[in-house]
Write an enzyme that holds these catalytic residues in place. Structure first.
Site, mmCIF file in Angstrom:
data_model
loop_
_atom_site.group_PDB
_atom_site.id
_atom_site.type_symbol
_atom_site.label_atom_id
_atom_site.label_comp_id
_atom_site.label_asym_id
_atom_site.label_seq_id
_atom_site.Cartn_x
_atom_site.Cartn_y
_atom_site.Cartn_z
ATOM 1 C CB VAL A 21 -0.879 0.048 1.152
ATOM 2 C CG1 VAL A 21 -0.216 0.011 2.420
ATOM 3 C CG2 VAL A 21 -1.849 1.166 1.140
ATOM 4 C CB THR A 57 -1.046 -4.418 1.135
ATOM 5 O OG1 THR A 57 -0.129 -3.617 1.595
ATOM 6 C CG2 THR A 57 -2.224 -3.644 0.705
ATOM 7 C CE1 TYR A 59 -2.528 -14.090 1.617
ATOM 8 C CE2 TYR A 59 -0.668 -12.687 1.187
ATOM 9 C CZ TYR A 59 -1.251 -13.844 1.042
ATOM 10 O OH TYR A 59 -1.037 -14.961 0.128
ATOM 11 C CB ALA A 60 -4.630 -5.998 5.653
ATOM 12 C CD GLN A 61 -8.326 -11.854 7.742
ATOM 13 O OE1 GLN A 61 -8.767 -11.912 8.988
ATOM 14 N NE2 GLN A 61 -7.665 -12.961 7.509
ATOM 15 C CD GLU A 130 -9.950 -4.189 13.141
ATOM 16 O OE1 GLU A 130 -10.370 -4.974 12.123
ATOM 17 O OE2 GLU A 130 -8.870 -3.617 13.360
ATOM 18 C CG ASP A 223 13.581 -8.068 1.867
ATOM 19 O OD1 ASP A 223 14.010 -9.042 2.725
ATOM 20 O OD2 ASP A 223 12.710 -7.973 0.917
ATOM 21 C CG HIS A 244 -3.429 -10.525 15.174
ATOM 22 N ND1 HIS A 244 -4.407 -11.514 15.490
ATOM 23 C CD2 HIS A 244 -4.057 -9.602 14.420
ATOM 24 C CE1 HIS A 244 -5.706 -10.836 15.193
ATOM 25 N NE2 HIS A 244 -5.347 -9.688 14.550
ATOM 26 N NE ARG A 292 -4.467 -6.259 16.114
ATOM 27 C CZ ARG A 292 -4.207 -6.002 14.865
ATOM 28 N NH1 ARG A 292 -3.198 -5.882 14.414
ATOM 29 N NH2 ARG A 292 -5.254 -6.076 14.025
ATOM 30 C CG HIS A 351 -0.056 -9.398 12.772
ATOM 31 N ND1 HIS A 351 -0.654 -9.614 11.608
ATOM 32 C CD2 HIS A 351 -0.983 -8.133 12.980
ATOM 33 C CE1 HIS A 351 -1.478 -8.962 11.070
ATOM 34 N NE2 HIS A 351 -1.736 -7.815 11.851
ATOM 35 N NE ARG A 386 -0.214 -2.918 13.434
ATOM 36 C CZ ARG A 386 -1.496 -3.588 12.673
ATOM 37 N NH1 ARG A 386 -2.325 -2.818 11.994
ATOM 38 N NH2 ARG A 386 -1.715 -4.808 12.663
#
Length: 533
Positions: A21, A57, A59-61, A130, A223, A244, A292, A351, A386
């Site tokens: 993203v 990005t 896989y972000a649900q 959330e 990386d 997570h 979290r 995560h 986060r």
């Protein structure tokens, strides 16, 4: 320009390393300003129907946490308060506030590029809640396929604009002249290439594959952290790796595992232990929707207390679970787990990297010409833990800001460049992952950290002539930095828990590190201040 050999050399105004993203947003915004842009995508050419995607990005649900205009009961100040509370004393409100405030503009721009978010019958964006959020402010797409929708929209925009996206391209080094970043060396199809640019953006994502099991895709191999350290950039808060609370439990599995979105709990899911008792009862006033770090540690404590291999997410209270969360339901079913009883086995999983390459609010690092955005960057937004769904928002906002910097720097002169020899310490990946999972995961101690530090220090030097070798070298260097940061923080805070130092200090301070003479060393910064908490 000086080079050691005849590698193919090309030029651009901006080179973006990474295709998530943050990287794609920066590339699109820069190209719209008329800049020439090269994207180095480590994975294969983007196709929405691929079974495995290369960026986190996709896989972000859960969604994008954003304050929408004219929503009663919410404000940027309330969002900031939730963010600061989750950050356990290390979120910088002076950085976080402007990022959150720019959120709606960035999301509106994304919608204008074709991202389709879920709406009600009247066309209003649907919102969920959330962990750590006191109100419903997370917008989502496809139920629980928000990242996939964003990836499709940005990928299509890049294609329409004809941006030069080089697939299967593994960045091997940031090229620096007299302390200024001037380009990137990369390998593609077995050959080394160079792209020169006055601005280089690291948008490489996270570090999940430091561990044996993670919610991250295969490309999350640290990386960007390694590239930045070798280029001389500062990193900070690397000890704060968020686990997570609800990664699907599959015995003996390695690599990417299915994430069970936090939004499931926002819609009525409950965490229960082996005896059916609440995992978070009495732990935090927000219960299963606590930040979290709190929930992950409550899950770990329940596993230790019961002796079971996992806890369960009870989804019987979620209306039409499979329809609301089709991605989760498909992942659970693909793992061979029957959803009939409404109990999903879960454990904490590696995560999100809360720290990273230190940047200012313009995405600039301590190396002129080198920027960082997205998960690889440490802006001050996340602190020690986060807040859920702030990540996609940060990527959108900081990608836009990086493009503005590239526009300003477009006329910077090209520097002289000498390609470095590509060799580095490399610890074989399974051994590294097992050591990190055992001693540098949710619970840490001096003995375990010292053991891993010694293991990493003995890593042999290898030539980096293959993508796997480049990745393993990056993981080795990043692990060394994570362990150094964890050893230096003799307290428990946020996503960093020291069982030998369970108390939290009365003041909060970030620690900065850099690579000097081949060693990761703490950097003393003039004017750095601790914050009372």
């Amino acid at each position: 320009m000086k080079t050691e050999s005849a590698e193919p050399v090309s030029r651009a105004d901006l080179v973006v390393v990474g295709a998530g993203v943050a990287g794609l947003t920066a590339a699109i915004c820069a190209a719209e300003r008329g800049l020439s842009v090269v994207i180095l995508n480590k994975g294969p050419r983007w196709r929405a129907d691929r079974a495995e995607q290369s960026t986190s990005t996709f896989y972000a649900q859960g969604g994008v946490a954003v304050v929408m205009p004219d929503v009663p009961g919410d404000s940027v100040d309330r969002h900031l308060a939730d963010t600061v509370a989750a950050g356990a004393g290390l979120t910088d409100p002076h950085a976080a506030g402007p990022i959150l405030a720019e959120g709606w503009d960035a999301v509106a721009e994304l919608i204008g590029r074709g991202a389709l978010f879920d709406r009600d019958a009247d066309g209003r964006l649907l919102r969920t809640r959330e962990g750590g959020h006191h109100v419903r402010r997370i917008i989502h797409a496809g139920g629980d396929a928000t990242g996939a929708a964003i990836a499709r929209a940005l990928g299509a925009a890049v294609g329409r604009m004809g941006v030069d996206c080089r697939d299967n391209a593994t960045a091997t080094s940031i090229l620096v002249d007299d302390g200024v970043a001037v380009g990137v060396a990369y390998r593609q199809h077995g050959r080394r290439h160079v792209v020169c640019a006055p601005t280089v953006l690291l948008a490489t994502g996270g570090v999940g594959h430091l561990y044996a099991a993670t919610t991250n895709p295969a490309g999350a191999t640290a990386d960007g952290v390694a590239l930045a350290l070798r280029a001389g950039a500062l990193v900070a808060d690397l000890e704060f790796i968020q686990f997570h609370p609800t990664m699907l439990y599959t015995p003996g599995a390695r690599g990417r595992r299915t994430l069970i979105s936090e939004a499931v709990r926002g819609e009525g899911g409950r965490l229960v232990d082996a005896y059916g008792e609440s995992v978070t009862a009495g732990v935090h006033p927000m219960g299963d929707l606590a930040p979290r770090d709190v929930v992950a540690n409550a899950v770990e404590a329940a596993i230790e207390r019961t002796g079971a291999a996992c806890v369960h997410l009870d989804v019987r209270g979620v209306d039409d679970f499979a329809a609301r969360f089709p991605t989760v339901a498909a992942g659970v079913t693909a793992a061979g787990i029957d959803l009939t009883d409404g109990l999903i086995p879960v454990v904490p999983g590696a995560h999100y990297l809360c720290g990273g390459v230190v940047t200012d609010l313009d995405a600039s690092t301590s190396v002129p010409g080198l920027l960082a955005a997205g998960e690889v960057a440490r802006t001050g937004l996340h602190g020690a833990n986060r807040l859920a769904s702030n990540s996609l928002l940060e990527g959108l906002v900081m990608g836009r800001r990086a493009a503005r910097v590239a526009w300003v720097r477009r006329t910077e002169p090209a520097g002289a460049m000498c390609l470095p020899k590509e060799a580095a310490p490399v610890l074989r990946r399974p051994r590294l992952q097992d050591a990190m999972s055992r001693s540098v995961a949710l619970r840490r101690s001096a003995d375990g950290l010292d053991e891993v530090a010694a293991l990493l220090a003995d890593a042999p030097i290898r030539e980096l002539t293959t993508p796997d070798a480049v990745e393993d070298a990056g993981l080795t260097l990043a692990a060394t930095a994570v362990v150094a940061a964890a050893r230096a923080r003799a307290e428990s805070r946020g996503a960093h828990v020291r069982i030998d130092h369970p108390e939290t200090d009365g003041v909060a301070a970030s620690r900065h590190f850099r690579l000097r003479d081949g060693l990761v060393q703490e950097a003393e910064l003039a004017g750095a201040a601790a914050t009372p908490v």
